[in-house]
Design a protein around this motif. Structure first.
Motif, PDB file in Angstrom:
ATOM      1  N   ALA A 101       2.364  13.023   4.392  1.00 23.69           N
ATOM      2  CA  ALA A 101       1.528  12.806   3.200  1.00 23.69           C
ATOM      3  C   ALA A 101       1.377  11.315   2.926  1.00 23.69           C
ATOM      4  O   ALA A 101       0.284  10.828   2.592  1.00 23.69           O
ATOM      5  N   LEU A 102       2.466  10.579   3.084  1.00 23.28           N
ATOM      6  CA  LEU A 102       2.422   9.138   2.850  1.00 23.28           C
ATOM      7  C   LEU A 102       1.511   8.441   3.877  1.00 23.28           C
ATOM      8  O   LEU A 102       0.633   7.660   3.504  1.00 23.28           O
ATOM      9  N   PHE A 140       3.535  -1.159  10.182  1.00 25.91           N
ATOM     10  CA  PHE A 140       4.245  -0.509   9.078  1.00 25.91           C
ATOM     11  C   PHE A 140       5.366   0.323   9.685  1.00 25.91           C
ATOM     12  O   PHE A 140       5.133   1.094  10.621  1.00 25.91           O
ATOM     13  N   GLY A 141       6.584   0.174   9.179  1.00 27.96           N
ATOM     14  CA  GLY A 141       7.727   0.893   9.746  1.00 27.96           C
ATOM     15  C   GLY A 141       8.413   1.773   8.719  1.00 27.96           C
ATOM     16  O   GLY A 141       8.515   1.403   7.543  1.00 27.96           O
ATOM     17  N   MET A 142       8.858   2.931   9.169  1.00 25.15           N
ATOM     18  CA  MET A 142       9.546   3.861   8.266  1.00 25.15           C
ATOM     19  C   MET A 142      10.712   4.550   8.965  1.00 25.15           C
ATOM     20  O   MET A 142      10.562   5.067  10.085  1.00 25.15           O
ATOM     21  N   SER A 143      11.867   4.539   8.290  1.00 22.61           N
ATOM     22  CA  SER A 143      13.010   5.318   8.764  1.00 22.61           C
ATOM     23  C   SER A 143      13.160   6.548   7.897  1.00 22.61           C
ATOM     24  O   SER A 143      12.953   6.491   6.680  1.00 22.61           O
ATOM     25  N   VAL A 144      13.552   7.648   8.512  1.00 19.16           N
ATOM     26  CA  VAL A 144      13.949   8.836   7.770  1.00 19.16           C
ATOM     27  C   VAL A 144      15.463   8.948   7.959  1.00 19.16           C
ATOM     28  O   VAL A 144      15.962   8.973   9.095  1.00 19.16           O
ATOM     29  N   ILE A 145      16.163   8.974   6.841  1.00 18.12           N
ATOM     30  CA  ILE A 145      17.637   9.009   6.928  1.00 18.12           C
ATOM     31  C   ILE A 145      18.080  10.435   7.277  1.00 18.12           C
ATOM     32  O   ILE A 145      17.777  11.386   6.555  1.00 18.12           O
ATOM     33  N   THR A 146      18.775  10.551   8.399  1.00 11.62           N
ATOM     34  CA  THR A 146      19.163  11.883   8.888  1.00 11.62           C
ATOM     35  C   THR A 146      20.668  12.122   8.818  1.00 11.62           C
ATOM     36  O   THR A 146      21.131  13.232   9.042  1.00 11.62           O
ATOM     37  N   ASN A 147      21.420  11.067   8.551  1.00 12.23           N
ATOM     38  CA  ASN A 147      22.874  11.191   8.428  1.00 12.23           C
ATOM     39  C   ASN A 147      23.387   9.972   7.668  1.00 12.23           C
ATOM     40  O   ASN A 147      22.732   8.934   7.674  1.00 12.23           O
ATOM     41  N   GLU A 148      24.507  10.144   6.994  1.00  6.63           N
ATOM     42  CA  GLU A 148      25.029   9.057   6.155  1.00  6.63           C
ATOM     43  C   GLU A 148      26.312   8.505   6.752  1.00  6.63           C
ATOM     44  O   GLU A 148      27.202   9.275   7.110  1.00  6.63           O
ATOM     45  N   LEU A 182       0.839  -1.203   0.000  1.00  2.00           N
ATOM     46  CA  LEU A 182       0.000   0.000   0.000  1.00  2.00           C
ATOM     47  C   LEU A 182       0.879   1.261   0.000  1.00  2.00           C
ATOM     48  O   LEU A 182       0.596   2.228  -0.714  1.00  2.00           O
ATOM     49  N   ALA A 183       1.954   1.240   0.789  1.00  2.00           N
ATOM     50  CA  ALA A 183       2.854   2.404   0.853  1.00  2.00           C
ATOM     51  C   ALA A 183       3.416   2.717  -0.525  1.00  2.00           C
ATOM     52  O   ALA A 183       3.472   3.879  -0.944  1.00  2.00           O
ATOM     53  N   LYS A 184       3.811   1.676  -1.262  1.00  2.00           N
ATOM     54  CA  LYS A 184       4.397   1.881  -2.590  1.00  2.00           C
ATOM     55  C   LYS A 184       3.367   2.470  -3.549  1.00  2.00           C
ATOM     56  O   LYS A 184       3.683   3.351  -4.349  1.00  2.00           O
ATOM     57  N   LYS A 185       2.142   1.973  -3.444  1.00  2.69           N
ATOM     58  CA  LYS A 185       1.067   2.454  -4.318  1.00  2.69           C
ATOM     59  C   LYS A 185       0.760   3.928  -4.029  1.00  2.69           C
ATOM     60  O   LYS A 185       0.678   4.756  -4.945  1.00  2.69           O
ATOM     61  N   VAL A 186       0.619   4.248  -2.744  1.00  3.96           N
ATOM     62  CA  VAL A 186       0.293   5.628  -2.357  1.00  3.96           C
ATOM     63  C   VAL A 186       1.443   6.562  -2.732  1.00  3.96           C
ATOM     64  O   VAL A 186       1.236   7.663  -3.245  1.00  3.96           O
ATOM     65  N   ALA A 187       2.675   6.110  -2.507  1.00  2.00           N
ATOM     66  CA  ALA A 187       3.843   6.945  -2.802  1.00  2.00           C
ATOM     67  C   ALA A 187       3.919   7.247  -4.291  1.00  2.00           C
ATOM     68  O   ALA A 187       4.224   8.377  -4.689  1.00  2.00           O
ATOM     69  N   GLU A 188       3.632   6.235  -5.102  1.00  2.00           N
ATOM     70  CA  GLU A 188       3.683   6.443  -6.544  1.00  2.00           C
ATOM     71  C   GLU A 188       2.634   7.469  -6.983  1.00  2.00           C
ATOM     72  O   GLU A 188       2.927   8.394  -7.743  1.00  2.00           O
ATOM     73  N   ALA A 189       1.435   7.332  -6.434  1.00  2.00           N
ATOM     74  CA  ALA A 189       0.351   8.259  -6.786  1.00  2.00           C
ATOM     75  C   ALA A 189       0.678   9.687  -6.359  1.00  2.00           C
ATOM     76  O   ALA A 189       0.283  10.646  -7.002  1.00  2.00           O
ATOM     77  N   ILE A 238       6.027  10.489  -4.295  1.00  2.00           N
ATOM     78  CA  ILE A 238       6.990  10.465  -3.180  1.00  2.00           C
ATOM     79  C   ILE A 238       7.944   9.296  -3.434  1.00  2.00           C
ATOM     80  O   ILE A 238       7.494   8.168  -3.655  1.00  2.00           O
ATOM     81  N   SER A 239       9.258   9.554  -3.427  1.00  2.00           N
ATOM     82  CA  SER A 239      10.145   8.417  -3.687  1.00  2.00           C
ATOM     83  C   SER A 239      10.507   7.723  -2.384  1.00  2.00           C
ATOM     84  O   SER A 239      10.684   8.353  -1.340  1.00  2.00           O
ATOM     85  N   LEU A 240      10.556   6.402  -2.457  1.00  2.00           N
ATOM     86  CA  LEU A 240      10.787   5.586  -1.272  1.00  2.00           C
ATOM     87  C   LEU A 240      11.956   4.640  -1.482  1.00  2.00           C
ATOM     88  O   LEU A 240      12.194   4.158  -2.594  1.00  2.00           O
ATOM     89  N   ARG A 241      12.654   4.357  -0.415  1.00  2.00           N
ATOM     90  CA  ARG A 241      13.662   3.290  -0.373  1.00  2.00           C
ATOM     91  C   ARG A 241      13.065   2.163   0.444  1.00  2.00           C
ATOM     92  O   ARG A 241      12.050   2.336   1.108  1.00  2.00           O
TER      93      ARG A 241
END
Ligand code: HPA
Length: 271
Positions: A262-263, A225-233, A164-171, A174-177
């Motif tokens: 939004a996602l 459903f889990g999501m990380s936001v990358i804050t440092n590399e 579902l996340a991939k579908k919503v992001a595409e619509a 929003i790009s997702l990893r």
């Protein structure tokens, strides 16, 4: 009454007849999502009987209930980490209270270091699995009324919610990893050798949270459903003056919070 039912009955009395369908955990710097929750009711943790108070930066310490994506949700603005000195049972108490309130889905977010070389600051990463380097919150006598002694963890993150996340992001453009989250205790950021070790064992993102709550919710049979936001590399070739810094982590998460909101709102609308 135990601490879960005591806290749950307090929250229930504040929410009156409204019942949250989705529980949401807002990670470091991601509290902005709560501004998109309509008809908000805020319940500071300090008023909830037996509740721990989060001391980490970027964590406000309140439940925020209201409408997101057309559904009634309950968000944790600020979570409890084991590095704050709380026992694991306390770390997972707010999530278990959400479960006691009847949530049907659990959305969890965090700020994380990108150990996958392809990840960039600001990337949103769908968690497809995790590796835990911290104590399991289910250690101790099993509470059979909460879940089984040996919970299955074949699908820690719900495949249907990922789709579902991939579908919503595409619509929404929003790009997702996608990747594997590794939790260690913190509160130090990792050494270069530790980042490299985690990359070698299959992690894409690293942080100091999330896994305990995910385990508690899978124990309770709730889809996650889990999501990380990358804050440092994580690099191998840091500039001579490079340092990981908590304030920069919060600032980077804040910049990504609108996309995550939004996602999540789009996904919740489709549930
Ligand atoms: N390591 C651990 N936790 C974190 C990081 C990190 O690099 N960034 C944000 N949270």
């Amino acid at each position: 009454m135990d601490s879960i039912s005591q806290a749950a009955s307090f929250v229930r009395s504040v929410l009156k007849e409204r019942r949250p369908i989705v529980g949401i955990v807002l990670g470091s710097g991601l509290g902005k999502l709560s501004e998109s929750i309509g008809d908000r009711v805020e319940i500071p943790y300090k008023y909830i009987p037996g509740f721990p108070v989060s001391t980490a930066i970027g964590h406000k310490g309140a439940f925020v209930a209201g409408t997101l994506g057309g559904k009634y949700v309950l968000a944790m603005q600020g979570r409890i980490h084991s590095y704050e000195g709380y026992p694991m049972e306390m770390v997972v108490l707010p999530a278990r209270v959400m479960a006691a309130l009847g949530i049907r889905y659990f959305f969890v977010s965090n700020a994380a270091g990108g150990v996958n070389y392809d990840f960039r600051i600001g990337d949103l990463v769908i968690l497809r699995d995790h590796i835990s380097m911290i104590p399991n919150p289910l250690i101790g006598p099993n509470r059979d009324e909460l879940g089984p002694r040996f919970p299955d963890m074949t699908r820690p993150y719900d495949p249907a919610l990922i789709a579902l996340a991939k579908k919503v992001a595409e619509a929404k453009g929003i790009s997702l990893r996608e990747g594997v989250y590794l939790a260690d205790t913190g509160p130090c950021y990792e050494t270069p050798a530790e980042y490299s070790f985690y990359r070698t064992v299959g992690a894409d993102a690293v942080g100091m949270s999330t896994v305990p709550e995910v385990i508690a919710m899978r124990h309770a049979g709730i889809p996650v459903f889990g999501m990380s936001v990358i804050t440092n590399e994580a690099h191998d070739d840091y500039a001579e003056d490079f340092e990981n810094n908590g304030d920069e982590v919060i600032a980077a998460a804040d910049l990504a919070a609108d996309r995550m909101t939004a996602l999540f709102a789009g996904m919740i609308e489709a549930l």
